[in-house]
Design an enzyme around this catalytic site. Structure first.
Site, short mmCIF file in Angstrom:
data_model
loop_
_atom_site.label_atom_id
_atom_site.label_comp_id
_atom_site.label_asym_id
_atom_site.label_seq_id
_atom_site.Cartn_x
_atom_site.Cartn_y
_atom_site.Cartn_z
N VAL A 1 2.85 12.51 -55.16
CA VAL A 1 3.42 11.87 -53.98
C VAL A 1 4.81 11.37 -54.31
O VAL A 1 5.01 10.69 -55.33
CB VAL A 1 2.53 10.69 -53.49
CG1 VAL A 1 3.20 9.95 -52.33
CG2 VAL A 1 1.16 11.20 -53.08
N ALA B 1 7.68 7.87 -57.30
CA ALA B 1 6.71 8.96 -57.17
C ALA B 1 5.51 8.66 -58.06
O ALA B 1 5.55 7.74 -58.88
CB ALA B 1 7.37 10.27 -57.58
N LYS B 2 4.46 9.38 -57.89
CA LYS B 2 3.29 9.25 -58.77
C LYS B 2 2.45 10.50 -58.62
O LYS B 2 2.50 11.17 -57.58
CB LYS B 2 2.45 8.02 -58.34
CG LYS B 2 1.62 7.43 -59.46
CD LYS B 2 2.43 6.52 -60.35
CE LYS B 2 1.62 5.96 -61.49
NZ LYS B 2 2.37 4.93 -62.21
N GLY B 3 1.67 10.82 -59.65
CA GLY B 3 0.82 11.99 -59.58
C GLY B 3 -0.52 11.73 -60.24
O GLY B 3 -0.71 10.71 -60.91
N ASP C 1 0.81 8.16 -67.65
CA ASP C 1 0.13 7.03 -67.02
C ASP C 1 -1.29 7.05 -67.60
O ASP C 1 -1.50 7.63 -68.68
CB ASP C 1 0.16 7.20 -65.49
CG ASP C 1 -0.25 5.92 -64.76
OD1 ASP C 1 0.53 4.96 -64.78
OD2 ASP C 1 -1.34 5.88 -64.18
#
Ligand code: NAD
Length: 423
Positions: free
Chosen positions: A67, A112-114, A153
């Site tokens: 995202v 953003a992050k995934g 992460d």
């Protein structure tokens, strides 16, 4: 901050947690309704379903997300997590948190992050590598040094970043180290990255002590989580004269009113793989440790550890958030009533993303800085950001968390206004 009554499940929902703070801060800022809509909606949400060959010869399908909440101030930036309960809602919330975090410390990234839904503890290295490479190739058009720069992460690490960098580089037909940060040192990683988040926390503690006219010498500190963030913060603070009186881990805690020798504890942990049984402190249940009297409490383990269920028992004067989202919006209210000075996650743990920014800059320069330079610049950025946030809090008569959100929203909104809406 008036938060409506809600169930614990709602209280700990990450999207609720970020929305509650965003909406309150946006209202305080009198944010333009159009920009409000832009900033409360992620710019891009990618969902990919892809196959991976497992070691036993079978094929498994995995679901991955990326995202990009905002790319207004620069390329997206944010980690990739591997866990069985990763969801689009969670990744969406974490992506928007990254937008605010990068804006608070004023680095030129969006948020953003995934994540991939998987159980990495049950997977072999080979399976993890194949899954990582296929996920990278599925989202390859959307990542890149100028587009979106992933990082480690939960359950991902330097090795994962090396695989992503290699996969991306194979597709581009050239080595592109700046596509991810948090890489091993010899393939474009940065000195100082590993302990950067802990170092940033120490800076925020130092600044809080100065701001509140309190002394570092003998200041009693309790740390929850003795992982990367917690152990580095504890060690650097121990070396600076803070008295670390409690450490809380998932399987039990330690307490010593005269202070724990963190170097000895690190040595003990590396030999025994646990902090339990360490002779330099008494054993104490973790819940009791974090509820003990101290000047600074550093929750540095995971989200939602200070909630409506325990916030009234917190006896710290200052809370410096090492983890992402350790305090719920309802607990914020309770801590505010108790006049506890809270330094929010989007500022306190931003040392990590700041060092990631340095890694990205060094990769693009092809020139690697000395560790002393990295630490000095990191400390300066966090000191300046502390000043920005506390000044904003005073000027607008809000707590530090809302001030950090207001400052961040204001910066991102200003950029969007300047760039204009493309039509
Ligand atoms: P880590 O896995 O290295 O350490 C987490 C530690 O917390 C482990 O030692 C674990 O045993 C402990 N823990 C887990 N559950 C616990 C519980 N219920 N009570 C007490 N201890 C518990 O992870 P980390 O990299 O140190 O990250 C910790 C937090 O900080 C996470 O919320 C992460 O998102 C956030 N964070 C990390 C970085 C970074 O640079 N590593 C940057 C920003 C934010």
């Amino acid at each position: 901050m008036a938060v409506p009554s809600m169930s614990l499940e709602q209280e700990i929902n990450p999207w609720e947690a970020q929305s509650a703070r965003f909406e309150f801060a946006a209202r305080k800022l009198n944010l333009d309704p159009g920009l409000w809509k832009v900033l409360s909606t992620p710019a891009r949400e990618i969902i990919v379903h892809f196959p991976v060959h497992m070691d036993n010869g079978s094929i498994e399908m995995f679901t991955g997300f990326r995202v990009q909440h905002s790319v207004a101030r620069g390329p997206g930036k944010g980690g990739i997590r591997y866990a069985p309960d990763v969801s689009l809602d969670e990744v969406r919330a974490l992506a928007s948190w990254m937008t605010w975090k990068c804006a608070v410390v004023n680095i030129p990234f969006g948020g953003a992050k995934g994540g991939i839904i998987c159980d990495p503890k049950k997977m072999s290295q080979g399976e993890l590598e194949r899954m990582t490479r296929r996920y990278t190739s599925e989202i390859i058009e959307f990542i890149g040094p100028e587009k979106d720069v992933p990082a480690p992460d939960m359950n991902t690490n330097e090795q994962t970043m090396a695989w992503i960098m290699d996969t991306y580089s194979m597709h581009m037909r050239q080595t592109v180290t700046s596509v991810v940060t948090g890489k091993p040192l010899n393939i474009g990683g940065s000195r100082g990255r590993r302990e950067a988040t802990g170092r940033g926390i120490k800076v925020i503690c130092d600044e809080s002590m100065r701001y509140l006219n309190m002394n570092v010498e003998g200041c009693r500190v309790i740390v929850q989580g003795f992982g990367n963030v917690g152990s580095n913060a504890a060690r650097l603070m121990h070396e600076a004269g803070y008295k670390i009186i409690g450490i809380a881990e998932f399987d039990g805690g330690l307490y010593n009113p005269n202070g724990i020798d963190i170097h000895q504890l690190l040595e003990y942990r590396s030999r025994n793989n646990t902090i339990l049984g360490f002779s330099g402190a008494e054993a104490m249940p973790s819940d009791e440790v974090i509820e003990s009297e101290c000047e600074i409490l550093i929750p540095a383990a995971m989200e939602n550890v200070i909630t409506s269920r325990n916030a009234d028992r917190i006896k710290a004067r200052v809370v410096v958030e090492g983890a992402n989202g350790p305090t719920t919006a309802v607990a914020d209210e309770i801590l505010a009533e108790k006049r506890i000075f809270v330094m929010p996650d989007i500022l306190s743990n931003a040392g990590g993303v700041t060092a990631s920014y340095f890694e990205w800059v060094q990769d693009r320069q092809g020139y690697f800085w000395k560790e002393a330079i990295i630490n000095e610049q990191l400390e300066q950025i966090l000191r300046d950001s502390f000043e920005d946030v506390t000044r904003y809090a005073e000027a607008h008569n809000v707590n530090n968390r809302i001030a950090a959100y207001m400052l961040a929203i204001d910066r991102v909104a200003f950029t969007i206004k300047q760039r204009g809406i493309y039509a």
